[in-house]
Design a protein around this motif. Structure first.
Motif, mmCIF file in Angstrom:
data_model
loop_
_atom_site.group_PDB
_atom_site.id
_atom_site.type_symbol
_atom_site.label_atom_id
_atom_site.label_comp_id
_atom_site.label_asym_id
_atom_site.label_seq_id
_atom_site.Cartn_x
_atom_site.Cartn_y
_atom_site.Cartn_z
ATOM 1 N N LEU A 163 57.605 38.820 6.928
ATOM 2 C CA LEU A 163 59.052 38.606 7.079
ATOM 3 C C LEU A 163 59.467 37.224 6.575
ATOM 4 C CD1 LEU A 163 59.557 40.128 10.625
ATOM 5 C CD2 LEU A 163 60.641 40.948 8.550
ATOM 6 N N MET A 164 58.515 36.300 6.566
ATOM 7 C CA MET A 164 58.837 34.929 6.138
ATOM 8 C C MET A 164 58.625 34.725 4.635
ATOM 9 S SD MET A 164 60.037 33.382 8.640
ATOM 10 C CE MET A 164 60.552 34.834 9.535
ATOM 11 N N SER A 165 58.254 35.782 3.910
ATOM 12 C CA SER A 165 58.084 35.617 2.466
ATOM 13 C C SER A 165 59.457 35.763 1.790
ATOM 14 C CB SER A 165 57.119 36.677 1.940
ATOM 15 O OG SER A 165 57.685 37.948 2.150
ATOM 16 N N TYR A 166 59.507 35.453 0.495
ATOM 17 C CA TYR A 166 60.783 35.639 -0.221
ATOM 18 C C TYR A 166 61.210 37.094 -0.157
ATOM 19 C CZ TYR A 166 61.305 31.096 -2.381
ATOM 20 O OH TYR A 166 61.506 29.774 -2.601
ATOM 21 N N HIS A 172 65.737 41.411 4.589
ATOM 22 C CA HIS A 172 64.689 42.399 4.837
ATOM 23 C C HIS A 172 65.288 43.673 5.435
ATOM 24 C CE1 HIS A 172 60.981 44.158 6.105
ATOM 25 N NE2 HIS A 172 60.311 43.169 5.553
ATOM 26 N N HIS A 173 64.783 44.815 4.971
ATOM 27 C CA HIS A 173 65.358 46.086 5.402
ATOM 28 C C HIS A 173 65.301 46.272 6.916
ATOM 29 C CE1 HIS A 173 66.804 50.149 4.761
ATOM 30 N NE2 HIS A 173 65.973 50.515 5.727
ATOM 31 N N HIS A 368 65.388 33.945 7.511
ATOM 32 C CA HIS A 368 65.028 35.100 8.320
ATOM 33 C C HIS A 368 64.639 34.812 9.764
ATOM 34 C CE1 HIS A 368 64.360 38.388 5.111
ATOM 35 N NE2 HIS A 368 65.490 38.526 5.755
ATOM 36 N N LEU A 369 64.154 33.593 10.035
ATOM 37 C CA LEU A 369 63.572 33.376 11.362
ATOM 38 C C LEU A 369 64.584 33.657 12.479
ATOM 39 C CD1 LEU A 369 60.917 32.778 12.633
ATOM 40 C CD2 LEU A 369 61.416 30.344 12.522
#
Ligand code: PLP
Length: 496
Positions: A163-166, A172-173, A368-369
């Motif tokens: 989830l922390m990647s580009y 993110h879906h 995202h975090l």
């Protein structure tokens, strides 16, 4: 139903008072038995973590005097050095503070972030001692345990690193799916996950949506009094704002049509539910009429719904009535935590590429975090409980406010929302009231703060009820206002 909602039970330490004599006016030292057996890592860290937890869960309230290094070391059968390191760690986190000759005390965790106001130059000033009823912040502390639990659950997620990647600029879906669930529950807005775009807060959502449908120099229609953050976006984008007339039931669709035609406007920003500042919720009839106008004259509606979750049952969103002509923007800042910076946009599919291009250019990918924590709260059902607690707290504060201001006409101010919109009697000037209140340590906002250009504003003020931690502070602030309104001469300026 508003009842007492309890935080989940967690592992707590225990305290008991130490006997012995102490100087007058000094709090008693407590004997504290932290629960550290289950904690991994070095002992000092385990003790510091137990301190943080017991401060957070109220076992060690603000002002508590902690045991001396020597006493705690004796009780826990550890070295004095271990306790010194543990206390140093807790002090570094701002949880406790030492006073020479007096001991070590628990600080008030609510005060770790000082309330701030923005001054003209963007400088931040301390707002010490002020009862600030000018900010629509929400009391977050009752929900601290839920936030802690969600953050801990997130830390253990097996997909956390992925989830922390580009990601794509759209987000993110899985997180977009959680927001789609939230919208169904809180706003009765039913959309697929791939119709949701993530943005940086409601402010970022507004900026992205407006960038997608306007160009510098364009005219943007807004309600006669509107959210000041929108004015900042419009200024940044080089848009010209035109206020549209409202009546006691809100925005007038005919006036929208007329203004759009005479100013050549292609976009309208509005808050159909619990409008900030007037608290008005548009009727279904007006919502339908607005969508019709939008379709007839080619107007894009930017619907801001950050307060919508407070109004239950949810009125139909403009987006659900006119998905082809509405860009829905909202965030979790009022319903959950502003620091999550989780905002989102739901819009017509033909605009998606444009929105994605803007998001790519401005933020590249969502942060995202915060949204992972938000998704955890939503998926676990905790977000719904927090939202319900917020509604209950609003109801309590509204009822208190209406008791204190019982002589005033608040019939047009919806009790579902976090603030009051108070039309003033003719004898009271809003600028004098605001100034007189400030002189007495109470900050509120005059209608002018929500005006657009030279457009007319009513003789009214906005009073936010949720920004102060304790209802006693609110009571004090409202009593000052009540006194000034019933004796307007007291706040009048320029006598000689
Ligand atoms: C009407 C309205 N829209 C948007 C926002 C911005 O919200 P966020 O904190 O998510 O950027 C606010 C904040 O007060 C607001 O009142």
């Amino acid at each position: 139903m508003c009842g007492l909602l309890r935080a989940p039970m967690r592992c707590r330490g225990t305290i008991s008072a130490l006997s012995g004599t102490r100087p007058m006016n000094q709090p008693a030292t407590v004997r504290w038995q932290p629960a550290i057996a289950h904690r991994p890592g070095p002992l000092y860290r385990a003790i510091a973590a137990a301190l943080a937890e017991d401060i957070g869960n109220g076992t060690l309230p603000p002002g508590t005097r902690l045991p001396t290094h020597r006493d705690l070391a004796w009780d826990l059968k550890v070295t004095v050095g271990t306790i010194t390191r543990a206390y140093q760690e807790a002090e570094r986190q701002g949880l406790i503070g030492g006073e020479v000759g007096r001991g070590t005390f628990v600080r008030d965790p609510r005060r770790l972030v000082e309330p701030v106001v923005e001054s003209g130059g963007g400088l931040l000033e301390m707002n010490l001692g002020l009862i600030d009823l000018s900010v629509n912040a929400t009391a977050l502390w009752p929900d601290a345990p839920a936030l802690t639990a969600a953050t801990q659950a997130v830390a253990l997620r097996p997909d956390l690193v992925s989830l922390m990647s580009y990601q794509t600029p759209l987000g993110h879906h899985r997180l977009r799916a959680a927001i789609a669930d939230w919208l169904a529950d809180s706003a009765d807005l039913h959309v697929a996950a791939d119709q949701v775009l993530l943005a940086v807060g409601g402010q970022g959502a507004m900026l992205t949506a407006l960038s997608a449908v306007t160009r510098p120099g364009d005219t943007l229609l807004v309600e006669q009094v509107t959210y000041p953050g929108l004015r900042a976006v419009a200024l940044h984008l080089g848009l010209r704002l035109v206020p549209v007339a409202m009546d006691a039931d809100g925005l007038l669709p005919d006036a929208v049509e007329q203004a759009a035609r005479s100013h050549g406007a292609h976009a309208l920003y509005c808050m159909p539910t619990l409008q900030n500042p007037t608290t008005i919720t548009l009727s279904l009839e007006r919502r339908r009429a607005l969508v019709e106008v939008a379709r007839r004259i080619g107007l894009m509606l930017i619907e801001d719904d950050v307060y919508g979750f407070l109004k239950q049952p949810s009125p139909p969103t403009l987006h659900s009535l006119g998905p082809d002509v509405t860009l829905y923007v909202s965030s979790l800042s009022k319903s959950l935590f502003p620091g999550l910076r989780t905002g989102f946009i739901v819009g017509p599919r033909p605009l998606f590429d444009r929105l994605a291009t803007i998001l790519r250019a401005t933020v590249l990918a969502p942060a995202h975090l915060g949204t992972v924590v938000a998704a955890e709260l939503i998926d676990s059902g905790e977000a719904g409980r927090i939202a319900q607690r917020r509604r209950c707290l609003v109801a309590e504060r509204q009822s208190l406010a209406r008791t204190i201001l019982s002589g005033l006409d608040l019939s047009g101010s919806d009790p579902a929302v976090t603030h009051l919109w108070l039309p003033l009697p003719e004898t009271v000037r809003r600028d004098e009231l605001v100034r007189g209140a400030l002189e007495r340590g109470v900050k509120i906002t005059a209608a002018d703060g929500f005006g657009v250009g030279r457009g007319e504003v009513p003789n009214a003020v906005r009073i936010c009820l949720m920004g102060v931690d304790h209802s006693a502070q609110l009571e004090k602030g409202l009593s000052v206002l009540d006194g000034l309104i019933s004796n307007p001469v007291a706040s009048a300026s320029a006598w000689v």
